[in-house]
Design a protein around this motif. Structure first.
Motif, PDB file in Angstrom:
ATOM      1  N   LYS A  34       0.102  -0.026  61.065  1.00 20.18           N
ATOM      2  CA  LYS A  34       0.110  -1.468  60.863  1.00 20.18           C
ATOM      3  C   LYS A  34       1.382  -1.924  60.160  1.00 20.18           C
ATOM      4  CE  LYS A  34      -4.924  -1.985  60.755  1.00 20.18           C
ATOM      5  NZ  LYS A  34      -6.099  -2.287  59.933  1.00 20.18           N
ATOM      6  N   ASP A  35       1.849  -1.141  59.199  1.00 20.46           N
ATOM      7  CA  ASP A  35       3.087  -1.499  58.507  1.00 20.46           C
ATOM      8  C   ASP A  35       4.271  -1.507  59.469  1.00 20.46           C
ATOM      9  OD1 ASP A  35       1.987  -1.914  56.006  1.00 20.46           O
ATOM     10  OD2 ASP A  35       2.259   0.154  55.361  1.00 20.46           O
ATOM     11  N   ARG A  36       4.341  -0.525  60.345  1.00 15.22           N
ATOM     12  CA  ARG A  36       5.463  -0.460  61.289  1.00 15.22           C
ATOM     13  C   ARG A  36       5.374  -1.586  62.328  1.00 15.22           C
ATOM     14  NH1 ARG A  36       4.355   5.120  60.696  1.00 15.22           N
ATOM     15  NH2 ARG A  36       3.185   5.221  62.650  1.00 15.22           N
ATOM     16  N   ILE A  37       4.158  -1.902  62.750  1.00 11.49           N
ATOM     17  CA  ILE A  37       3.980  -3.015  63.686  1.00 11.49           C
ATOM     18  C   ILE A  37       4.414  -4.324  63.034  1.00 11.49           C
ATOM     19  CG2 ILE A  37       2.224  -4.391  64.879  1.00 11.49           C
ATOM     20  CD1 ILE A  37       0.704  -1.709  65.308  1.00 11.49           C
ATOM     21  N   ALA A  38       4.016  -4.526  61.788  1.00 13.76           N
ATOM     22  CA  ALA A  38       4.379  -5.754  61.067  1.00 13.76           C
ATOM     23  C   ALA A  38       5.889  -5.875  60.922  1.00 13.76           C
ATOM     24  CB  ALA A  38       3.711  -5.771  59.695  1.00 13.76           C
ATOM     25  N   GLN A  39       6.555  -4.769  60.615  1.00 15.15           N
ATOM     26  CA  GLN A  39       8.016  -4.811  60.479  1.00 15.15           C
ATOM     27  C   GLN A  39       8.670  -5.188  61.808  1.00 15.15           C
ATOM     28  OE1 GLN A  39      10.116  -4.532  57.805  1.00 15.15           O
ATOM     29  NE2 GLN A  39       8.248  -4.626  56.570  1.00 15.15           N
ATOM     30  N   ALA A  40       8.168  -4.630  62.908  1.00 17.17           N
ATOM     31  CA  ALA A  40       8.717  -4.954  64.226  1.00 17.17           C
ATOM     32  C   ALA A  40       8.464  -6.412  64.581  1.00 17.17           C
ATOM     33  CB  ALA A  40       8.108  -4.039  65.285  1.00 17.17           C
ATOM     34  N   ILE A  43       7.325 -11.209  55.336  1.00 17.34           N
ATOM     35  CA  ILE A  43       8.229 -12.327  55.607  1.00 17.34           C
ATOM     36  C   ILE A  43       9.118 -12.558  54.388  1.00 17.34           C
ATOM     37  CG2 ILE A  43       8.358 -14.805  56.046  1.00 17.34           C
ATOM     38  CD1 ILE A  43       5.778 -14.585  57.626  1.00 17.34           C
ATOM     39  N   PRO A  44      10.440 -12.591  54.562  1.00 13.64           N
ATOM     40  CA  PRO A  44      11.351 -12.755  53.421  1.00 13.64           C
ATOM     41  C   PRO A  44      11.129 -14.088  52.699  1.00 13.64           C
ATOM     42  CG  PRO A  44      12.540 -12.044  55.396  1.00 13.64           C
ATOM     43  CD  PRO A  44      11.157 -12.416  55.836  1.00 13.64           C
ATOM     44  N   LEU A  45      11.376 -14.098  51.400  1.00 14.00           N
ATOM     45  CA  LEU A  45      11.204 -15.302  50.610  1.00 14.00           C
ATOM     46  C   LEU A  45      12.118 -16.426  51.080  1.00 14.00           C
ATOM     47  CD1 LEU A  45      10.807 -13.970  46.959  1.00 14.00           C
ATOM     48  CD2 LEU A  45       9.107 -15.217  48.294  1.00 14.00           C
ATOM     49  N   GLU A  46      13.282 -16.051  51.643  1.00 16.54           N
ATOM     50  CA  GLU A  46      14.232 -17.074  52.077  1.00 16.54           C
ATOM     51  C   GLU A  46      13.918 -17.637  53.464  1.00 16.54           C
ATOM     52  OE1 GLU A  46      16.006 -13.002  53.057  1.00 16.54           O
ATOM     53  OE2 GLU A  46      14.878 -13.950  51.415  1.00 16.54           O
ATOM     54  N   ALA A  47      12.871 -17.158  54.106  1.00 23.10           N
ATOM     55  CA  ALA A  47      12.532 -17.619  55.453  1.00 23.10           C
ATOM     56  C   ALA A  47      12.212 -19.112  55.448  1.00 23.10           C
ATOM     57  CB  ALA A  47      11.355 -16.828  55.996  1.00 23.10           C
ATOM     58  N   ALA A  48      12.682 -19.798  56.485  1.00 30.39           N
ATOM     59  CA  ALA A  48      12.408 -21.226  56.648  1.00 30.39           C
ATOM     60  C   ALA A  48      11.515 -21.405  57.862  1.00 30.39           C
ATOM     61  CB  ALA A  48      13.708 -22.006  56.818  1.00 30.39           C
ATOM     62  N   LEU A  49      10.237 -21.676  57.630  1.00 34.38           N
ATOM     63  CA  LEU A  49       9.250 -21.764  58.702  1.00 34.38           C
ATOM     64  C   LEU A  49       8.195 -22.798  58.361  1.00 34.38           C
ATOM     65  CD1 LEU A  49       8.426 -17.974  59.265  1.00 34.38           C
ATOM     66  CD2 LEU A  49       9.583 -19.443  60.935  1.00 34.38           C
ATOM     67  N   THR A  50       7.534 -23.284  59.385  1.00 37.48           N
ATOM     68  CA  THR A  50       6.262 -23.970  59.206  1.00 37.48           C
ATOM     69  C   THR A  50       5.186 -22.990  59.642  1.00 37.48           C
ATOM     70  OG1 THR A  50       7.195 -26.157  59.621  1.00 37.48           O
ATOM     71  CG2 THR A  50       4.819 -25.904  59.922  1.00 37.48           C
ATOM     72  N   ALA A  51       4.261 -22.680  58.757  1.00 40.66           N
ATOM     73  CA  ALA A  51       3.229 -21.674  59.036  1.00 40.66           C
ATOM     74  C   ALA A  51       1.847 -22.306  58.961  1.00 40.66           C
ATOM     75  CB  ALA A  51       3.329 -20.516  58.050  1.00 40.66           C
ATOM     76  N   VAL A  52       1.023 -21.980  59.934  1.00 41.58           N
ATOM     77  CA  VAL A  52      -0.356 -22.467  59.997  1.00 41.58           C
ATOM     78  C   VAL A  52      -1.273 -21.254  60.053  1.00 41.58           C
ATOM     79  CG1 VAL A  52      -2.015 -23.887  61.264  1.00 41.58           C
ATOM     80  CG2 VAL A  52       0.430 -24.474  61.317  1.00 41.58           C
ATOM     81  N   THR A  53      -2.316 -21.243  59.234  1.00 44.99           N
ATOM     82  CA  THR A  53      -3.260 -20.124  59.266  1.00 44.99           C
ATOM     83  C   THR A  53      -4.645 -20.588  58.850  1.00 44.99           C
ATOM     84  OG1 THR A  53      -3.672 -17.838  58.528  1.00 44.99           O
ATOM     85  CG2 THR A  53      -2.799 -19.379  56.884  1.00 44.99           C
TER      86      THR A  53
END
Length: 286
Positions: free
Chosen positions: A79-85, A111-121
């Motif tokens: 799961k860790d490797r899948i998440a990284q990919a 996800i890096p702290l500097e990431a610029a995204l709109t995230a919905v969950t």
């Protein structure tokens, strides 16, 4: 006791008790845990039991759903490797939907702290992991929270996903296969996943290889609804090719033992003729 006799007794115990675990069986039959795992593997291949973390359940129990803590510890390295990919699939300054799931929770944590995204969950654990990211505009979908998955379901969640359009959905499944599509044990959870698939231009399935061929009670889509499957190298090249023939791209992330010799590219040697277009959306939708 011969192996067939032991396996027959294991099957009886599984049917009587609803579940068996490796440690208890090893003690009862006075054999090693590895011997029991081989027995369970043989029974699983025969279609008599379904292997789960630490043991097995009778094959007929399609509604079985391990709790969140148990799933967190299953196939952790994969799961860790899948998440990284999966980080490479994040859109720049785009919008993502993050489904409830332990592999997707690992993606959220990476996800890096500097990431610029709109995230919905609709997942409480995933929302908690993203709440401190200054560059992420986080939207938490509400609804009735299922205790087993900590995910919101029912009418509120369905209505919210009906009102948005996202660049990418990262979706989880308890089982996936060419024949049976995408499945999960709970009908309410399946309905939210189906709504999230409809809300996204591009769908990325994150699922370790142990889920391939598994079938659960509630079906929420076909593999053809998925643009990209990211899994581990436990999925055979033959199975990956069968999935790709249905139009889904496959990325098999190599294990640690393969990292020095494999580049870990898409399909890891399996051919793929479909063009990947992250900017123009999903393959069959505008």
């Amino acid at each position: 006791m011969y192996a067939p006799e032991r396996q027959q007794e294991i099957l009886r115990l599984a049917r009587d008790g609803g579940r068996v675990d490796v440690v208890s069986l090893a003690e009862e039959f006075q054999v090693t845990a590895e011997t029991i795992r081989r027995d369970l593997k043989a029974l699983d291949r025969a279609g008599l039991v379904q292997r789960v973390h630490g043991g097995a359940i009778p094959a007929g129990r399609l509604d079985f759903e391990p709790d969140l803590a148990e799933r967190e510890g299953t196939a952790a390295d994969e799961k860790d490797r899948i998440a990284q990919a999966a980080l490479a699939e994040l859109p720049t300054d785009g919008t993502v939907v993050l489904d409830a799931g332990t592999t997707i929770a690992r993606l959220a944590a990476a996800i890096p702290l500097e990431a610029a995204l709109t995230a919905v969950t609709h997942s409480l654990p995933i929302a908690a992991r993203l709440a401190d990211h200054p560059g992420i505009q986080l939207h938490l979908v509400g609804g009735r929270v299922r205790h087993r998955t900590r995910a919101a379901v029912d009418a509120w969640a369905l209505r919210a996903y009906g009102e948005i359009r996202a660049d990418v959905l990262f979706v989880a499944a308890n089982g996936f296969s060419v024949d049976h599509g995408l499945t999960t044990p709970d009908l309410a959870e399946a309905a939210v996943k189906r709504a999230a698939v409809t809300a996204a231009r591009r769908v990325v399935l994150l699922a370790d290889s142990s889920k391939h061929g598994q079938e659960h009670f509630a079906r929420f889509g076909d593999l053809s609804d998925v643009d990209l499957l990211i899994t581990d190298s436990g999925l055979s090249p033959e199975d990956a090719l069968a999935i790709e023939r249905k139009g889904t791209e496959v990325l098999r992330v190599p294990g640690r033992e393969s990292l020095g010799t494999s580049a870990g590219g898409r399909t890891n040697g399996v051919t793929n003729d479909r063009t990947d277009d992250r900017t123009n959306g999903r393959k069959d939708r505008s």
